[in-house]
Each structure stands twice: as C-alpha cells, then as structure tokens.
Design a protein around this motif. Sequence first.
Motif, PDB file in Angstrom:
ATOM      1  N   ASP A  12       4.614   4.469 -49.261  1.00 43.63           N
ATOM      2  CA  ASP A  12       4.764   5.272 -50.484  1.00 43.63           C
ATOM      3  C   ASP A  12       6.081   6.042 -50.463  1.00 43.63           C
ATOM      4  O   ASP A  12       6.783   6.132 -51.481  1.00 43.63           O
ATOM      5  CB  ASP A  12       3.600   6.261 -50.621  1.00 43.63           C
ATOM      6  N   ILE A  13       6.414   6.601 -49.314  1.00 46.44           N
ATOM      7  CA  ILE A  13       7.654   7.373 -49.182  1.00 46.44           C
ATOM      8  C   ILE A  13       8.863   6.468 -49.398  1.00 46.44           C
ATOM      9  O   ILE A  13       9.789   6.808 -50.135  1.00 46.44           O
ATOM     10  CB  ILE A  13       7.713   8.046 -47.794  1.00 46.44           C
ATOM     11  N   VAL A  14       8.855   5.318 -48.769  1.00 50.04           N
ATOM     12  CA  VAL A  14       9.987   4.396 -48.872  1.00 50.04           C
ATOM     13  C   VAL A  14      10.150   3.900 -50.306  1.00 50.04           C
ATOM     14  O   VAL A  14      11.260   3.877 -50.863  1.00 50.04           O
ATOM     15  CB  VAL A  14       9.809   3.202 -47.913  1.00 50.04           C
ATOM     16  N   SER A  15       9.050   3.524 -50.936  1.00 49.00           N
ATOM     17  CA  SER A  15       9.131   2.945 -52.281  1.00 49.00           C
ATOM     18  C   SER A  15       9.395   3.982 -53.363  1.00 49.00           C
ATOM     19  O   SER A  15       9.765   3.623 -54.487  1.00 49.00           O
ATOM     20  CB  SER A  15       7.838   2.187 -52.598  1.00 49.00           C
ATOM     21  N   SER A  16       9.238   5.272 -53.031  1.00 44.41           N
ATOM     22  CA  SER A  16       9.431   6.315 -54.043  1.00 44.41           C
ATOM     23  C   SER A  16      10.902   6.619 -54.310  1.00 44.41           C
ATOM     24  O   SER A  16      11.219   7.314 -55.270  1.00 44.41           O
ATOM     25  CB  SER A  16       8.721   7.603 -53.615  1.00 44.41           C
ATOM     26  N   ASP A  17      11.797   6.112 -53.469  1.00 42.22           N
ATOM     27  CA  ASP A  17      13.222   6.402 -53.635  1.00 42.22           C
ATOM     28  C   ASP A  17      14.024   5.183 -53.193  1.00 42.22           C
ATOM     29  O   ASP A  17      14.024   4.827 -52.012  1.00 42.22           O
ATOM     30  CB  ASP A  17      13.612   7.626 -52.791  1.00 42.22           C
ATOM     31  N   ILE A  18      14.714   4.533 -54.140  1.00 42.67           N
ATOM     32  CA  ILE A  18      15.458   3.314 -53.819  1.00 42.67           C
ATOM     33  C   ILE A  18      16.630   3.578 -52.883  1.00 42.67           C
ATOM     34  O   ILE A  18      17.203   2.639 -52.318  1.00 42.67           O
ATOM     35  CB  ILE A  18      15.979   2.635 -55.112  1.00 42.67           C
ATOM     36  N   GLU A  19      16.996   4.839 -52.695  1.00 45.77           N
ATOM     37  CA  GLU A  19      18.083   5.165 -51.768  1.00 45.77           C
ATOM     38  C   GLU A  19      17.616   5.163 -50.315  1.00 45.77           C
ATOM     39  O   GLU A  19      18.434   5.249 -49.401  1.00 45.77           O
ATOM     40  CB  GLU A  19      18.676   6.538 -52.117  1.00 45.77           C
ATOM     41  N   ARG A  20      16.317   5.075 -50.104  1.00 41.50           N
ATOM     42  CA  ARG A  20      15.798   4.987 -48.728  1.00 41.50           C
ATOM     43  C   ARG A  20      15.891   3.532 -48.286  1.00 41.50           C
ATOM     44  O   ARG A  20      14.956   2.755 -48.413  1.00 41.50           O
ATOM     45  CB  ARG A  20      14.366   5.517 -48.676  1.00 41.50           C
ATOM     46  N   ARG A  21      17.035   3.210 -47.740  1.00 40.41           N
ATOM     47  CA  ARG A  21      17.372   1.804 -47.468  1.00 40.41           C
ATOM     48  C   ARG A  21      17.033   1.361 -46.047  1.00 40.41           C
ATOM     49  O   ARG A  21      16.808   0.176 -45.796  1.00 40.41           O
ATOM     50  CB  ARG A  21      18.870   1.607 -47.703  1.00 40.41           C
ATOM     51  N   ILE A  22      17.067   2.289 -45.090  1.00 44.05           N
ATOM     52  CA  ILE A  22      16.841   1.916 -43.695  1.00 44.05           C
ATOM     53  C   ILE A  22      15.727   2.788 -43.124  1.00 44.05           C
ATOM     54  O   ILE A  22      15.746   4.009 -43.254  1.00 44.05           O
ATOM     55  CB  ILE A  22      18.124   2.077 -42.858  1.00 44.05           C
ATOM     56  N   VAL A  23      14.760   2.142 -42.508  1.00 45.85           N
ATOM     57  CA  VAL A  23      13.594   2.826 -41.955  1.00 45.85           C
ATOM     58  C   VAL A  23      13.550   2.575 -40.448  1.00 45.85           C
ATOM     59  O   VAL A  23      13.594   1.421 -40.004  1.00 45.85           O
ATOM     60  CB  VAL A  23      12.288   2.311 -42.595  1.00 45.85           C
ATOM     61  N   VAL A  24      13.465   3.648 -39.664  1.00 47.71           N
ATOM     62  CA  VAL A  24      13.311   3.541 -38.212  1.00 47.71           C
ATOM     63  C   VAL A  24      11.911   4.022 -37.864  1.00 47.71           C
ATOM     64  O   VAL A  24      11.520   5.117 -38.253  1.00 47.71           O
ATOM     65  CB  VAL A  24      14.371   4.382 -37.474  1.00 47.71           C
ATOM     66  N   VAL A  25      11.154   3.204 -37.156  1.00 51.53           N
ATOM     67  CA  VAL A  25       9.756   3.547 -36.873  1.00 51.53           C
ATOM     68  C   VAL A  25       9.524   3.774 -35.386  1.00 51.53           C
ATOM     69  O   VAL A  25      10.204   3.226 -34.525  1.00 51.53           O
ATOM     70  CB  VAL A  25       8.788   2.456 -37.377  1.00 51.53           C
ATOM     71  N   SER A  26       8.507   4.591 -35.106  1.00 54.46           N
ATOM     72  CA  SER A  26       8.046   4.813 -33.744  1.00 54.46           C
ATOM     73  C   SER A  26       6.836   3.925 -33.485  1.00 54.46           C
ATOM     74  O   SER A  26       6.417   3.162 -34.352  1.00 54.46           O
ATOM     75  CB  SER A  26       7.674   6.287 -33.552  1.00 54.46           C
ATOM     76  N   ALA A  27       6.259   4.037 -32.297  1.00 59.86           N
ATOM     77  CA  ALA A  27       5.055   3.281 -31.955  1.00 59.86           C
ATOM     78  C   ALA A  27       3.821   4.019 -32.485  1.00 59.86           C
ATOM     79  O   ALA A  27       3.884   5.211 -32.785  1.00 59.86           O
ATOM     80  CB  ALA A  27       4.961   3.118 -30.441  1.00 59.86           C
ATOM     81  N   PRO A  28       2.688   3.331 -32.602  1.00 55.77           N
ATOM     82  CA  PRO A  28       1.463   4.014 -33.043  1.00 55.77           C
ATOM     83  C   PRO A  28       1.072   5.127 -32.076  1.00 55.77           C
ATOM     84  O   PRO A  28       0.962   4.914 -30.871  1.00 55.77           O
ATOM     85  CB  PRO A  28       0.409   2.892 -33.056  1.00 55.77           C
ATOM     86  N   GLY A  29       0.862   6.324 -32.630  1.00 59.01           N
ATOM     87  CA  GLY A  29       0.464   7.458 -31.803  1.00 59.01           C
ATOM     88  C   GLY A  29      -1.036   7.635 -31.804  1.00 59.01           C
ATOM     89  O   GLY A  29      -1.801   6.690 -32.009  1.00 59.01           O
ATOM     90  N   LYS A  30      -1.485   8.867 -31.601  1.00 57.88           N
ATOM     91  CA  LYS A  30      -2.916   9.155 -31.557  1.00 57.88           C
ATOM     92  C   LYS A  30      -3.504   9.231 -32.969  1.00 57.88           C
ATOM     93  O   LYS A  30      -2.941   9.873 -33.835  1.00 57.88           O
ATOM     94  CB  LYS A  30      -3.169  10.481 -30.839  1.00 57.88           C
TER      95      LYS A  30
END
Length: 448
Positions: A12-30
């Motif tokens: 939802d966060i990424v798709s809400s703003d077309i300027e959010r072009r690159i996403v860096v993710v962490s591993a699944p937490g608790k």
Amino acid sequence: MASAAQFRKVADIVSSDIERRIVVVSAPGKRYKDDVKVTDLLIRLAEQVMAGEPYGQTVEAIVKRYADIVNELGLEAGHFLGELNDDLQSKISAYRHEPPRLLDAMKASGEDHNARLMALYLQDRGLAASYVSPLEAGIIVTDEPGNAQVLPESYDKLNQLRDRRGVLVIPGFFGYSPSGHIVTFPRGGSDITGSIVAAGVQADVYENFTDVDSIYCVNPSIVVDARKLKEITYREMRELSYSGFSVFHDEALEPVYRAGIPVCVKNTNNPAAPGTWIVAKRNHIDEPVAGIASDTGFCSINISKYLMNREIGFGRRVLQILEDEGISYEHTPSGIDNMSIILRADQLAEGKEARILARIREELAVDEVTVEHGLALIMVVGEGMEKTIGMAAKATMALAKANINLEMINQGSSEVSMMFGVKEEVVNEAVRALYHAYFRELTVTRPS
C-alpha cells in the motif's frame, strides 16, 4: 516484514506514491512477542551445520515462515518455496567448511528471499516490479564477513538503476565482495543498504520505515509521553544512535550524509504520521538539545601515577596494551596524574582483565590501577549546546537534585554531546532527571 499483513501494508505504501521507485527490504521479524526472527533461525541453521548436527527441522521451519506469508497472500508461488529450499541447501554445500562465509550466506538469505517474495507480491498487485540482487545492483563491499564496508565503485553502478523502469526491490543487509562472495553488513544492515542505494541513485529522500511514528528525544520506555522529534541533524542522530538509540543504525547515516540526502523515519503501521526528518541543519534556538540516550554494560580502567603528564608516550603505551588484546575503547577522560579508559565490559572476558592490569602495573610502573564495573553512559546530544550558556551546569544540578552520583563527565571539543557516567542501577532515574532539565514539558514517569 514479518507477516502477510505487513506485506500488504508495504505494498500500500509503495503503490500510494509513484515516486517510491526503489524498495529495500529486511528479513521477516517477529510476528508476536515470543516468536523467532527468520534471521535467528538462519543463524541457528548455520550453527547446526558447523557443529555437524541435524538441521532438517530448522530448514523446514524457515521454509514454513515464508510459506505462511505466501498462503496468506493467496499467491501461486510454489516455485518460490522450492527455490528457497534449494538455495539454502546449495549454500550449505558451498560453505560447509568455511564457517564465517556460511554464517554470512545464511543470514543474507533472509533478506534475499523476502525481496524476491515482495517483488512477486507487488507484481500480483499489478505493479511493474522486479527483484534486483545486490550483485546486479552493484553493491560491492569489502571481504570482511559480518562487517562489510561499501566500496566506492558501487556508487557509479548503483546510479544506473535510475534508468530502470518500474519498482525495484533490493534485499538489504548484504553485498558482494570483489571475488563474488556474499558479505553482510553489521547489525542494522538493511538501514545501511537503503542509505547506500539512496546515495547511489541520488534519491530525493530516503524513507526509512520502522515500527514507531517518529524518533523520540528519549527512550519512551523510560519517560512516558516522551517528546517526538520533528527533525534532527545527521550529526545528532549519529551521536544518539551510537549511544543507545535503536531506531536508526549509526553507520547507515554516512552515505546519505555525504550525498546530502534527507532521511525521513516513518511508521509502516501508520504511514500517514509525519515521522522525523534527519537533515543537515535545524533550528537550534528553541531546543539546543536534540535528545538523550543511555546504554549499559561499560566499565572503567582507572590508572593513577604521580607526574603522569610528564611521561612522554604514557597514553600510547596503555592503549597499545589494549590493542594487543584486541580491545577497543570508548572514551579516555584524564587528569595530570590519572587517566580512565571507558570500554565495553564484555571485552574483558577470558582472562583479558587480569592480563591487562598485570601489564599496566609491570610495564608502566603505575601507583594504582583498578577496574570499575557496572557503569552506564548517558549522552546528552544537541548541536545547539555549543552556543548556549549553562548546559553542563543544568545537567549536574539536575543529577544532584535527584541524588545521583556522577562517576564521570566528559565533553568533546565539538560540544555536540556531553557524556555522563553513572552506576547502572540508577541510569533510568538519571535519564529522567536530565529529560526534565532540558525539555520544558514535564511528564509523568514510570518507576525504575
């Protein structure tokens, strides 16, 4: 990134703003309090392999964590789970006899497969998204397992990502050595990756999504209703992160600081909140102090020798003894006949404390050398303190009123921070006293 619900929030966060072009993710937490992070499962897996113990159940537990996310998202991703299992087995075979590399390869796979899964989910949501490995992105790092440092040539390669279309999903926490090995960053590594990528692509802003609405000026578990920070400078944030703030890793600031890219720390669970901006400059007039941080687990080596100040090379020889034992130090407050060395107490294990004291007595002929354990350090940080009269007096008066004895006080030449040493058992009380002294709005506090 612990569950399908969090994946949906990120999408939802990424798709809400077309300027959010690159996403860096962490591993699944608790997912809940007593849950286990995927990274911890991967470390357990590496340790079992290195010890020659059965590890099949741990592999199953790791795959199941991703399978739960896949199933809850309603994805057709059987091939993804198969590739995950094959990848783990392949890395075990490749690095079984190289423990540091095996540990790095295992730890990195948490972020790596989460990025692959996030790209698949964004595609399922109708976004033109693609997974980009750190190798493809150009994140080239030093070959120091568990302690990677980005190499300068990475930034030119990363800049080419600007020409890619769609949303790019990059795993955090690791890069590749020039020889092609996976190497992880220190703790908080996904923050570091995000900062490196932001600097490389010359981003307008680096948004760092965490689980709090903003950065607080003090640990909210110590001070109830602690003040939220609207903005803080790079230097202030680095000092606070180093001194115990856990929101943002201190090493993660360096790339964006040098590139002049502002950072906005926001909440994945409440993205509408304005968050806290980390910037080059802020208005210090009304609030010279940005924050107060504390940390425990320190000790002090206290050395006394008459006419120490006349003895050329004394300090160098003391520090050489520490270096010989592989020990780093935090601070060295001193007088004309004495000096103290503040360091992490856990570094004195395995007989190191006795050896160090013996060498100092024998080689430097000191009058006295002792170790004081159970110290906590409190850092008061603010770039506005340099031009504000009475900042140190305000702190000492507050601690005196709270009947807290100061074990040590130290201030750097830049006057960005003041450090106070107190006994661990009174550190929370001391932090509260300093908070009330520097921040005008008094709050109700919890007992120690």
